[in-house]
Design an enzyme around this catalytic site. Structure first.
Site, short mmCIF file in Angstrom:
data_model
loop_
_atom_site.label_atom_id
_atom_site.label_comp_id
_atom_site.label_asym_id
_atom_site.label_seq_id
_atom_site.Cartn_x
_atom_site.Cartn_y
_atom_site.Cartn_z
N SER A 157 61.78 17.45 101.48
CA SER A 157 61.14 18.59 100.82
C SER A 157 60.22 18.04 99.74
CB SER A 157 62.21 19.46 100.16
OG SER A 157 61.63 20.35 99.21
N TYR A 170 70.04 21.49 95.28
CA TYR A 170 69.07 21.29 96.38
C TYR A 170 68.15 20.11 96.08
CZ TYR A 170 65.50 22.53 99.86
OH TYR A 170 64.62 22.51 100.90
C1 BGC Z 1 62.52 25.10 99.79
C2 BGC Z 1 61.79 26.42 99.74
C3 BGC Z 1 60.62 26.34 98.78
C4 BGC Z 1 59.78 25.11 99.01
C5 BGC Z 1 58.70 24.93 97.97
C6 BGC Z 1 61.54 24.00 100.09
O1 BGC Z 1 62.18 22.77 100.22
O2 BGC Z 1 63.55 25.14 100.77
O3 BGC Z 1 62.68 27.45 99.36
O4 BGC Z 1 59.82 27.50 98.93
O5 BGC Z 1 60.58 23.96 99.04
O6 BGC Z 1 59.17 25.09 96.66
#
Ligand code: BGC
Length: 272
Positions: A157, A170
């Site tokens: 991410s 996260y």
């Molecule tokens: C998350 C999303 C978020 C995006 C940008 C992703 O890794 O799961 O919820 O919109 O990152 O912030």
């Protein structure tokens, strides 16, 4: 597939995609199939959705099976890989994609919320990439089919890099994925196993519906995306198909951000 074309670069190279019944995982499974791969569609909930992905892949002329497994459970992961290899003979491509969010302000984040996210997003990637490496090494090189002995793609991410208040679990899981990916890329390169990550930004999927499903939310989101549009799951699938192919054969240990510029610190375009 919205006019997007794929090259048939993955014929004869079975792939396994975790969390492939929705969102980015689903698009990646379909994109790999469009590229000629047979696909294992992993899921943990909603078997009907997984079966639908399988049907779409079969309609493209590829083989596919759905396998239920919780990626954070070692025995289930081992069982899934054994079943996949029994069905397709081997795997050449593993996309470790399954992930979730359990958002909370830091002081009120429970240990359960922390553990759930770390277990699925990070430990799940450990278990799946380990199983992938073992299978690739067991099978060995396949000259003529693929230059690499195996390809691992970790779904990370932008939050492996961008800190994210309210999402400490996260962001920590994604930061961990980055170093897992780089460490195993270093370790597995001599075996000709390539390991890379994709770092999606805001992609239109169920994980972040509230960030795009009203005009107000969408406009606010665009403050973070210089390119001026939300990402679509196919934006990620295209890159996954390329990272799995010989076209990227000299790339290992890298994260490709697919984020419309979200990692460019857009606030600095007018500030600082
Ligand atoms: C998350 C999303 C978020 C995006 C940008 C992703 O890794 O799961 O919820 O919109 O990152 O912030």
């Amino acid at each position: 597939m919205g006019g997007i074309s794929y090259f048939k670069t993955l014929v004869g190279q079975p792939a396994l995609v975790t969390g492939a019944n929705s969102g980015i995982g689903k698009a990646v499974a379909l994109g790999l199939a469009q590229s000629g791969a047979d696909v294992v569609v992993n899921y943990v909930t909603d078997p009907a959705a997984a079966q639908e992905v399988v049907s779409q892949i079969i309609a493209m002329g590829q083989r596919a099976i759905a396998i239920e497994a919780d990626v954070s459970d070692e025995a289930q992961v081992e069982q899934m890989f054994a079943q996949a290899v029994a069905y397709f003979g081997t795997l050449h491509i593993v996309v470790s994609n399954a992930g979730l969010q359990r958002d909370a302000a830091f002081e009120s984040m429970t240990l359960d919320q922390w553990n759930k996210v770390i277990n699925v997003n990070l430990t799940g990637q450990f278990l799946c990439t380990r199983a992938a490496a073992r299978e690739f090494k067991r099978r060995g090189p396949t000259p003529g089919l693929s230059k690499a002995t195996g390809k691992i793609i970790c779904m990370s991410s932008v939050h492996q890099e961008i800190p994210w208040g309210g999402h400490a679990n996260y962001a920590s899981s994604k930061g961990g994925i980055m170093q897992l990916m780089r460490s195993i890329a270093q370790e597995l390169a001599p075996a000709k196993i390539r390991v890379n990550a994709i770092g999606p930004g805001a992609i239109r999927t169920p994980i972040n519906t509230s960030a795009w499903d009203t005009p107000q939310a969408y406009d606010k989101l665009m403050n973070l995306v210089p390119y001026g549009r939300i990402g679509e799951p196919d934006d990620i699938a295209q890159v996954a198909a390329w990272l799995a192919s010989d076209a990227s054969d000299y790339i290992t240990g890298q994260t490709i951000f697919v984020d419309g510029g979200m990692t460019l610190y857009p606030g600095f375009a007018t500030g600082g």
